[in-house]
Design an enzyme around this catalytic site. Structure first.
Site, PDB file in Angstrom:
ATOM      1  CG  HIS A  49      -1.827   1.099   1.374  1.00 47.81           C
ATOM      2  ND1 HIS A  49      -1.884   1.899   2.488  1.00 47.81           N
ATOM      3  CD2 HIS A  49      -2.764   1.560   0.530  1.00 47.81           C
ATOM      4  CE1 HIS A  49      -2.839   2.802   2.329  1.00 47.81           C
ATOM      5  NE2 HIS A  49      -3.393   2.616   1.138  1.00 47.81           N
ATOM      6  CG  ASP A  78      -2.853   7.227  -3.169  1.00 46.93           C
ATOM      7  OD1 ASP A  78      -3.927   6.621  -3.205  1.00 46.93           O
ATOM      8  OD2 ASP A  78      -1.990   7.046  -2.278  1.00 46.93           O
ATOM      9  CG  HIS A  91      -2.756   9.412   0.622  1.00 43.76           C
ATOM     10  ND1 HIS A  91      -3.356  10.161   1.617  1.00 43.76           N
ATOM     11  CD2 HIS A  91      -3.568   8.357   0.417  1.00 43.76           C
ATOM     12  CE1 HIS A  91      -4.474   9.567   2.000  1.00 43.76           C
ATOM     13  NE2 HIS A  91      -4.628   8.474   1.290  1.00 43.76           N
TER      14      HIS A  91
HETATM   15  O1  G3P Z   1      -6.190   0.903  -1.814  1.00 45.58           O
HETATM   16  C1  G3P Z   1      -6.920   1.287  -0.713  1.00 45.58           C
HETATM   17  C2  G3P Z   1      -6.490   2.577  -0.098  1.00 45.58           C
HETATM   18  O2  G3P Z   1      -5.356   3.089  -0.716  1.00 45.58           O
HETATM   19  C3  G3P Z   1      -7.512   3.606  -0.047  1.00 45.58           C
HETATM   20  O3  G3P Z   1      -7.268   4.528   0.942  1.00 45.58           O
HETATM   21  O4  G3P Z   1      -6.608   6.693   1.792  1.00 45.58           O
HETATM   22  O5  G3P Z   1      -4.949   4.895   1.707  1.00 45.58           O
HETATM   23  O6  G3P Z   1      -5.689   5.997  -0.373  1.00 45.58           O
HETATM   24  P1  G3P Z   1      -6.066   5.569   1.015  1.00 45.58           P
HETATM   25 CA    CA Z   2      -4.680   4.832  -2.110  1.00 42.85          CA
END
Ligand code: G3P
Ligand code: CA
Length: 299
Positions: A49, A78, A91
């Site tokens: 992640h 992201d 992000h």
């Molecule tokens: O892939 C799931 C996750 O990335 C969504 O939440 O806020 O970490 O981008 P966030």
């Molecule tokens: Ca994400």
């Protein structure tokens, strides 16, 4: 978000108008999209992640390199857009938390990504906040990032973050993916998912490139799932919001490519949560600590 508010948002995004509260997990899907329940999915894919973000600064090239060194093929990151239209991997919609922007540009609060040019963002240190050994890490452009994912032989879940701030970001993202070789048959079939919390954004990606695998971030009610299955191949929910019944309800549906709908759950960083999600039969587990998840599910 409160469940009722989340359902209202979902209904609005789907254009259904009516507020549909989450139904009980495992409720029957309409017959046109439903298929027989499969055997529980085994061996979920583990996804690093924001890169391996517990071990290297999130959304940097160092974080995906770290994931590669740890043996993780799948990464999640992201994408957002600068003032001059360059796509960057970050992000938050401000640069404050993950760079030294306050120091470099003290008069530019609240330091929104969309208020800075790519050249300005390229000056920022996106590593020191995490630890001194990462001093000098940069906010990568999507182009730089895709080249590194390719070099690392990795696969990608790319999240379009806050698309409401960046009209047309779907088309821009697809343009960069195409230019970097990520929209050929091999990549589209095996190595790429584009996801968003915005159903509208996922629909746009699906409409512009129907061959790309897409994911919706959220936990729609089981009654709403067939509507999402028209444009999303994955329903990617928080691990705390799902149950075995919910995962089965997802797996009973087929997505826009005629394959069973999938679920990649997030953000799972602990052994017990990883085993719980695995027990539900999820297809993928997204984690800041992918090594913890790998150990948990292989024991
Ligand atoms: O892939 C799931 C996750 O990335 C969504 O939440 O806020 O970490 O981008 P966030
Ligand atoms: Ca994400």
């Amino acid at each position: 978000m409160h469940a009722r508010a989340a359902a209202a948002t979902t209904a609005a995004l789907l254009g259904t108008g009516a507020l549909v509260l989450p139904s009980t997990a495992g409720a029957q899907a309409p017959a046109d999209t439903a298929v027989a329940a499969p055997a529980a999915h085994k061996n979920p894919t583990v996804v690093a992640h924001r890169g391996a973000s517990a071990y290297a600064p999130e959304n940097t090239l160092a974080a995906i390199d770290k994931a590669a060194h740890m043996g993780f093929r799948w990464v999640e990151n992201d994408v957002q857009r600068t003032k001059d239209g360059v796509l960057v991997i970050v992000h938050d919609d401000t640069l404050k938390r993950t760079t030294n922007v306050e120091k470099v540009f003290p008069g530019r609060a609240p330091w929104k990504v969309k208020d800075f040019t790519a050249a300005e963002i390229a000056k920022l240190d996106a590593g020191s906040w995490f630890g001194p050994r990462y001093k000098g890490a940069r906010v990568p452009t999507l182009t730089q990032y895709m080249k590194r994912v390719s070099r690392n032989h990795q696969s990608l879940i790319l999240e379009i973050k806050k698309p409401e701030l960046y009209p047309g970001i779907e088309r821009d993202t697809l343009r960069v993916l195409r230019k970097t070789g990520w929209l050929d048959r091999h990549h589209v079939k095996n190595k790429l998912v584009v996801q968003s919390f915005s159903a509208d954004s996922v629909k746009k990606v699906h409409a512009q490139r129907p061959d790309i695998k897409t994911g919706f971030l959220g936990t729609p009610s089981t009654a709403q799932l067939p509507a999402y299955a028209k444009f999303a191949d994955q329903i990617n929910s928080t691990h705390t919001s799902i149950s075995a019944g919910y995962v089965s309800a997802i797996h009973r549906l087929k997505g826009p490519h005629g394959k069973r709908l999938e679920i990649f759950t997030w953000t799972v960083d602990e052994t017990a949560a990883a085993r719980r999600a695995e027990g539900f039969g999820v297809n993928g587990i997204i984690s800041n600590k992918p090594d913890v998840v790998r150990r948990a599910i292989s024991d």
